[in-house]
Write an enzyme that holds these catalytic residues in place. Structure first.
Site, mmCIF file in Angstrom:
data_model
loop_
_atom_site.group_PDB
_atom_site.id
_atom_site.type_symbol
_atom_site.label_atom_id
_atom_site.label_comp_id
_atom_site.label_asym_id
_atom_site.label_seq_id
_atom_site.Cartn_x
_atom_site.Cartn_y
_atom_site.Cartn_z
ATOM 1 N N GLY A 8 -0.487 -5.300 7.187
ATOM 2 C CA GLY A 8 -0.082 -4.721 6.137
ATOM 3 C C GLY A 8 1.595 -4.858 5.675
ATOM 4 N N VAL A 60 -7.731 -5.815 8.837
ATOM 5 C CA VAL A 60 -7.418 -5.859 10.276
ATOM 6 C C VAL A 60 -8.650 -4.728 11.079
ATOM 7 C CG1 VAL A 60 -4.969 -5.780 10.050
ATOM 8 C CG2 VAL A 60 -6.058 -3.530 10.061
ATOM 9 N N ASN A 82 1.433 -2.468 11.711
ATOM 10 C CA ASN A 82 1.754 -1.702 10.729
ATOM 11 C C ASN A 82 0.578 -1.297 9.391
ATOM 12 O OD1 ASN A 82 3.974 -0.359 8.577
ATOM 13 N ND2 ASN A 82 2.600 -2.126 7.417
ATOM 14 N N TYR A 147 -6.537 10.744 10.684
ATOM 15 C CA TYR A 147 -5.157 9.955 10.647
ATOM 16 C C TYR A 147 -4.212 10.213 12.037
ATOM 17 C CZ TYR A 147 -0.502 8.389 9.026
ATOM 18 O OH TYR A 147 0.597 7.589 8.718
ATOM 19 N N VAL A 148 -4.259 11.624 12.324
ATOM 20 C CA VAL A 148 -3.538 11.977 13.518
ATOM 21 C C VAL A 148 -4.145 11.466 14.762
ATOM 22 C CG1 VAL A 148 -2.685 13.815 14.796
ATOM 23 C CG2 VAL A 148 -2.440 13.818 12.499
ATOM 24 N N ALA A 149 -5.424 11.301 14.774
ATOM 25 C CA ALA A 149 -6.062 10.999 15.776
ATOM 26 C C ALA A 149 -5.853 9.355 15.998
ATOM 27 C CB ALA A 149 -7.730 11.185 16.061
HETATM 28 P P1 NAP Z 1 1.512 1.641 1.889
HETATM 29 O O1 NAP Z 1 2.536 1.668 1.191
HETATM 30 O O2 NAP Z 1 0.316 2.510 1.807
HETATM 31 O O3 NAP Z 1 1.042 0.287 2.552
HETATM 32 C C1 NAP Z 1 -0.051 -0.088 3.416
HETATM 33 C C2 NAP Z 1 -0.066 -1.403 3.685
HETATM 34 O O4 NAP Z 1 -1.101 -1.753 4.587
HETATM 35 C C3 NAP Z 1 -0.411 -2.372 2.462
HETATM 36 O O5 NAP Z 1 0.497 -3.742 2.552
HETATM 37 C C4 NAP Z 1 -1.868 -2.740 2.578
HETATM 38 O O6 NAP Z 1 -1.987 -3.958 1.906
HETATM 39 C C5 NAP Z 1 -2.211 -2.657 4.051
HETATM 40 N N1 NAP Z 1 -3.441 -2.459 4.287
HETATM 41 C C6 NAP Z 1 -4.134 -1.222 4.059
HETATM 42 N N2 NAP Z 1 -5.431 -1.358 4.764
HETATM 43 C C7 NAP Z 1 -5.359 -2.717 5.487
HETATM 44 C C8 NAP Z 1 -6.382 -3.337 6.228
HETATM 45 N N3 NAP Z 1 -7.482 -2.941 6.271
HETATM 46 N N4 NAP Z 1 -5.959 -4.516 6.643
HETATM 47 C C9 NAP Z 1 -4.622 -5.044 6.336
HETATM 48 N N5 NAP Z 1 -3.860 -4.435 5.563
HETATM 49 C C10 NAP Z 1 -4.122 -3.447 5.109
HETATM 50 O O7 NAP Z 1 1.695 2.285 3.593
HETATM 51 P P2 NAP Z 1 3.119 2.589 4.094
HETATM 52 O O8 NAP Z 1 3.689 4.008 3.884
HETATM 53 O O9 NAP Z 1 4.334 1.682 4.073
HETATM 54 O O10 NAP Z 1 2.866 2.914 5.943
HETATM 55 C C11 NAP Z 1 2.818 1.786 6.793
HETATM 56 C C12 NAP Z 1 2.432 2.226 8.072
HETATM 57 O O11 NAP Z 1 3.426 3.079 8.284
HETATM 58 C C13 NAP Z 1 1.149 2.855 7.992
HETATM 59 O O12 NAP Z 1 0.441 2.478 9.435
HETATM 60 C C14 NAP Z 1 1.407 4.390 8.126
HETATM 61 O O13 NAP Z 1 0.539 5.090 8.801
HETATM 62 C C15 NAP Z 1 2.889 4.281 8.796
HETATM 63 N N6 NAP Z 1 3.500 5.629 8.562
HETATM 64 C C16 NAP Z 1 3.848 5.813 7.124
HETATM 65 C C17 NAP Z 1 4.747 6.953 6.830
HETATM 66 C C18 NAP Z 1 5.166 7.320 5.523
HETATM 67 O O14 NAP Z 1 5.816 8.251 5.393
HETATM 68 N N7 NAP Z 1 5.052 6.286 4.511
HETATM 69 C C19 NAP Z 1 4.988 7.921 8.000
HETATM 70 C C20 NAP Z 1 4.630 7.738 9.181
HETATM 71 C C21 NAP Z 1 3.761 6.451 9.565
HETATM 72 P P3 NAP Z 1 -2.887 -3.841 0.409
HETATM 73 O O15 NAP Z 1 -1.768 -3.568 -0.455
HETATM 74 O O16 NAP Z 1 -3.340 -5.395 0.335
HETATM 75 O O17 NAP Z 1 -3.864 -2.749 0.506
#
Ligand code: NAP
Length: 239
Positions: A8, A60, A82, A147-149
């Protein structure tokens, strides 16, 4: 030149991590699953900061896709798990398919990638695995049970892998971001955002780069004696 895979890596936090690792001189595989344009743009930015990168498309959550992607990549010494999705809703109304999809991408995906990456890391007797969990994996959150789990599961995965891989000089750590400004959090209502802000001692959401800085440190040679840890990047939301 060390090679990193950021799952990601095309958007949001993963994009910031890809660019920050590229800035340290690493070659970065920028993984994505649907948005090729975003992945290309991230690769361009990695090159603009003096690093090198290529996009790599795979889901993934598919063990087969992960295996064939690893056949195309070579000598990964840094893996950043990620990629993540949310499917919000109260437990009572959550569909099987939403539960399964969330666990599959967020938790199984990290396991599949770690399992595939550890072979080369063991041979090289060097590796860094960083799992991007979430503050809600530590605190719990109503309306985000799947999500939390998955995020709490990543913490267990981190600690168990740290115990299995430590003797091979492979460190495994988790980062638990708080609320970071990305596409994922842009969808929150203004009311939810204000309620959250009131609980954050630093009084603001974070920029993706602030998570990337922690990740670059854990991926560095300097973090050589840190393993099995959970590093909160949450503005003090959870202590
Ligand atoms: P985001 O902006 O929605 O970006 C998600 C990324 O993951 C994108 O590059 C997407 O690619 C990729 N992705 C989604 N499903 C995928 C799959 N099945 N296989 C490969 N790639 C996949 O998310 P983000 O906010 O940056 O979050 C990144 C990580 O941080 C996540 O694990 C999230 O749970 C965690 N997180 C985020 C926050 C927050 O506040 N934003 C807080 C805590 C934790 P495509 O564009 O091709 O779909």
């Amino acid at each position: 030149m060390r090679k990193a895979l950021v799952t990601g890596g095309s958007r949001g936090i993963g994009k910031a991590i890809s660019i920050s690792l590229a800035k340290t001189g690493m070659f970065v595989y920028v993984n994505y699953t649907s948005n090729a344009e975003a992945a290309e743009a991230t690769v361009k930015e990695c090159k603009a900061v003096g690093g090198d990168a290529v996009p790599i498309k795979f889901n993934v959550g598919s063990s087969d896709e992960v295996l064939s992607a690893f056949e195309q990549m070579d000598g990964i010494s840094v893996l950043v798990n990620n990629a993540g999705i949310t499917s919000d809703g109260l437990a009572m109304r959550l569909k099987d398919s939403d539960w399964e999809r969330t666990l599959s991408v967020n938790l199984s995906g990290a396991f599949y990638c770690a399992r595939a990456a550890m072979k080369g890391m063991m041979k090289a007797r060097y590796g860094r695995i960083i799992n991007i969990s979430s503050v809600v994996g530590e605190m719990g959150n109503a309306g985000q049970v799947a999500y939390v789990a998955s995020k709490a599961g990543l913490i267990g995965l981190t600690k168990s892998l740290a115990k299995e891989l430590g003797s091979r000089n492979i460190t495994v750590n988790a980062i638990t971001p708080g609320f970071i400004q990305t596409d994922m959090t842009n969808e929150l209502s203004e009311d939810t955002k204000s309620a959250l802000l009131a609980q954050i001692p630093l009084g603001r959401f974070a920029e993706p780069g602030e998570v990337a800085s922690a990740c670059v440190f854990l991926a560095s040679e300097e973090a050589s004696y840190i393993t099995g840890q959970v590093l909160g990047v949450n503005g003090g939301l959870y202590m």
